[in-house]
Scaffold this motif. Structure first.
Motif: not given
Length: 136
Positions: A131-135
């Motif tokens: 999730x952090x990488x996609x945000x």
């Protein structure tokens, strides 16, 4: 391995082995008290000579009769002891196995909880990283 506790289910040797009566004791006792119930039936099968002929028996005959009675009583006592020991061992093993199964179940349950906790924690961590990488 001894726990230091005395198991009330295990009889004392003096409770299992009783002194054998002598032939004179058996003859002098009332018939009902002459032997334990398990032995009484077999003692009934021993035929003593009629009272008028008892004095005619030789010392050797009395000794042989006494030896036969002793052997019969001893054999029946040994059979009974074997049965009691076998039963006590079975009961003891059942208790030990039940305790072992309960302990193993608790260990498996604890291990499973720990494994699930680690797997779920790792899965949540990986999802958070995604999730952090996609945000970004």
């Amino acid at each position: 391995m001894s726990t230091g506790k005395i198991d009330a289910n295990i009889p004392l040797l003096t409770e299992v082995i009783v002194p054998l009566p002598t032939l004179t004791d058996i003859i002098d006792m009332p018939k009902a008290a002459a032997a334990p119930a398990a032995v009484a039936e077999d003692l009934d099968n021993f035929e003593l000579p009629p009272p008028q002929r008892q004095a005619v028996l030789s010392q050797h005959d009395w000794e042989r009769l006494e030896m036969e009675v002793r052997e019969k009583v001893l054999q029946q006592l040994q059979d009974r002891i074997d049965f009691v020991i076998e039963q006590r061992v079975r009961d003891g093993l059942a208790d030990v196995l039940q305790t072992a199964v309960e302990g193993m179940a608790a260990q498996i349950r604890e291990g499973l909880h720990q494994t699930l906790d680690e797997v779920i924690s790792r899965a949540v961590t990986l999802e958070l990283v995604k999730l952090k990488k996609t945000n970004i």
